[in-house]
Design a protein around this motif. Structure first.
Motif, PDB file in Angstrom:
ATOM      1  N   LEU A 225     -63.082 -43.435  23.605  1.00 57.67           N
ATOM      2  CA  LEU A 225     -63.996 -42.755  22.690  1.00 57.67           C
ATOM      3  C   LEU A 225     -64.007 -41.248  22.941  1.00 57.67           C
ATOM      4  N   GLN A 226     -64.004 -40.858  24.193  1.00 57.08           N
ATOM      5  CA  GLN A 226     -64.009 -39.441  24.553  1.00 57.08           C
ATOM      6  C   GLN A 226     -62.754 -38.746  24.002  1.00 57.08           C
TER       7      GLN A 226
ATOM      8  N   LYS B  71     -60.713 -39.748  21.525  1.00 58.62           N
ATOM      9  CA  LYS B  71     -60.665 -39.757  20.063  1.00 58.62           C
ATOM     10  C   LYS B  71     -61.671 -38.772  19.457  1.00 58.62           C
ATOM     11  N   LEU B  72     -62.853 -38.654  20.066  1.00 59.72           N
ATOM     12  CA  LEU B  72     -63.837 -37.695  19.553  1.00 59.72           C
ATOM     13  C   LEU B  72     -63.321 -36.267  19.682  1.00 59.72           C
ATOM     14  N   CYS B  73     -62.807 -35.917  20.861  1.00 60.61           N
ATOM     15  CA  CYS B  73     -62.252 -34.569  21.049  1.00 60.61           C
ATOM     16  C   CYS B  73     -61.128 -34.321  20.047  1.00 60.61           C
TER      17      CYS B  73
ATOM     18  N   ILE C 159     -62.503 -33.893  16.368  1.00 66.39           N
ATOM     19  CA  ILE C 159     -63.188 -32.607  16.195  1.00 66.39           C
ATOM     20  C   ILE C 159     -62.180 -31.460  16.224  1.00 66.39           C
TER      21      ILE C 159
ATOM     22  N   ILE D 182     -72.164 -34.528  23.520  1.00 62.62           N
ATOM     23  CA  ILE D 182     -71.952 -35.949  23.256  1.00 62.62           C
ATOM     24  C   ILE D 182     -71.859 -36.681  24.588  1.00 62.62           C
TER      25      ILE D 182
ATOM     26  N   TRP E 213     -75.492 -36.391  20.709  1.00 57.61           N
ATOM     27  CA  TRP E 213     -75.215 -37.800  20.414  1.00 57.61           C
ATOM     28  C   TRP E 213     -75.252 -38.576  21.709  1.00 57.61           C
TER      29      TRP E 213
ATOM     30  N   VAL F 207     -72.886 -34.115  11.950  1.00 54.78           N
ATOM     31  CA  VAL F 207     -72.081 -33.317  12.868  1.00 54.78           C
ATOM     32  C   VAL F 207     -72.597 -31.885  12.782  1.00 54.78           C
TER      33      VAL F 207
ATOM     34  N   LEU G 224     -67.626 -38.817   9.688  1.00 56.50           N
ATOM     35  CA  LEU G 224     -67.459 -39.967  10.575  1.00 56.50           C
ATOM     36  C   LEU G 224     -68.613 -40.925  10.369  1.00 56.50           C
TER      37      LEU G 224
ATOM     38  N   VAL H 292     -66.146 -44.686  14.465  1.00 53.46           N
ATOM     39  CA  VAL H 292     -66.134 -44.340  15.890  1.00 53.46           C
ATOM     40  C   VAL H 292     -65.821 -45.582  16.722  1.00 53.46           C
TER      41      VAL H 292
ATOM     42  N   TRP I  25     -62.260 -47.129  16.888  1.00 57.72           N
ATOM     43  CA  TRP I  25     -61.300 -46.492  17.793  1.00 57.72           C
ATOM     44  C   TRP I  25     -61.068 -47.327  19.047  1.00 57.72           C
TER      45      TRP I  25
END
Length: 187
Positions: free
Chosen positions: A44-45, A47-49, A52, A109, A137, A166, A174, A179, A182
């Motif tokens: 998750l970390q 994919k989020l980075c 963004i 996050i 988040w 966001v 998203l 999320v 992923w």
């Protein structure tokens, strides 16, 4: 687990200590070592980075950093993802990203791990909001829920196909399901 120091040390003294693996945070005069990220957390970390930075880095709107030490308001914390608007990112004399970020993120996050203390994580998000962060988040992979924190408001719960807020500086859409999808392999 907190390491209580007697006599207590200051934030400046903490920042002089050698880094630990995983990193340690300095909160209210105590040192807390973060737990080692596991599979779901790391995925998750990452994919989020990636999501963004894909929309924000090239046009120099913002940048997402994983596990970046942020020291401000007498704390030194390491959010799972810290997002900074481009104009707030510190650069060194060579024009490169600075090593030391002594400012709050614009968006913080946190991804909850099974062994983490939920209250400590929420307190870090609240600390960020108190010092200028505009969005927080808290992602809970076990419950498949994302709690959203905004300054001066109660936390909001997002589930399923709900669109996540966001930073107002980003054009990123998203949903909660996107999320958590992923976590499944592609194909």
């Amino acid at each position: 687990m907190a390491i209580t120091l007697n006599p207590p040390i200051t934030l400046a003294e903490f920042l002089q200590l050698p880094e630990t693996k995983p990193g340690s945070e300095f909160i209210d005069g105590n040192i807390y070592q973060k737990s080692m990220p596991q599979g779901k957390h790391s995925r998750l970390q990452f994919k989020l980075c990636n999501a963004i930075n894909q929309v924000a880095e090239e046009p120099k709107i913002a940048l997402a950093f994983p596990e970046l030490r942020c020291s401000f308001g007498e704390r030194s914390i390491i959010p799972d993802v810290s997002v900074f608007r481009w104009e707030r990112i510190p650069f060194d004399a060579a024009g490169e990203f600075a090593n030391s970020f002594e400012i709050y993120p614009d968006w913080t996050i946190e991804i909850l791990s099974a062994e983490q203390n939920t209250t400590k994580v929420i307190r870090n998000i609240l600390h960020c909001l108190k010092h200028g962060t505009k969005l927080g988040w808290l992602i809970d992979p076990n419950e498949r829920v994302i709690l959203v924190f905004l300054p001066g408001q109660l936390p909001l719960e997002f589930i399923g196909d709900e669109q996540l807020p966001v930073g107002e500086f980003l054009s990123l859409e998203l949903t909660v399901n996107q999320v958590f999808n992923w976590l499944k392999p592609v194909g």
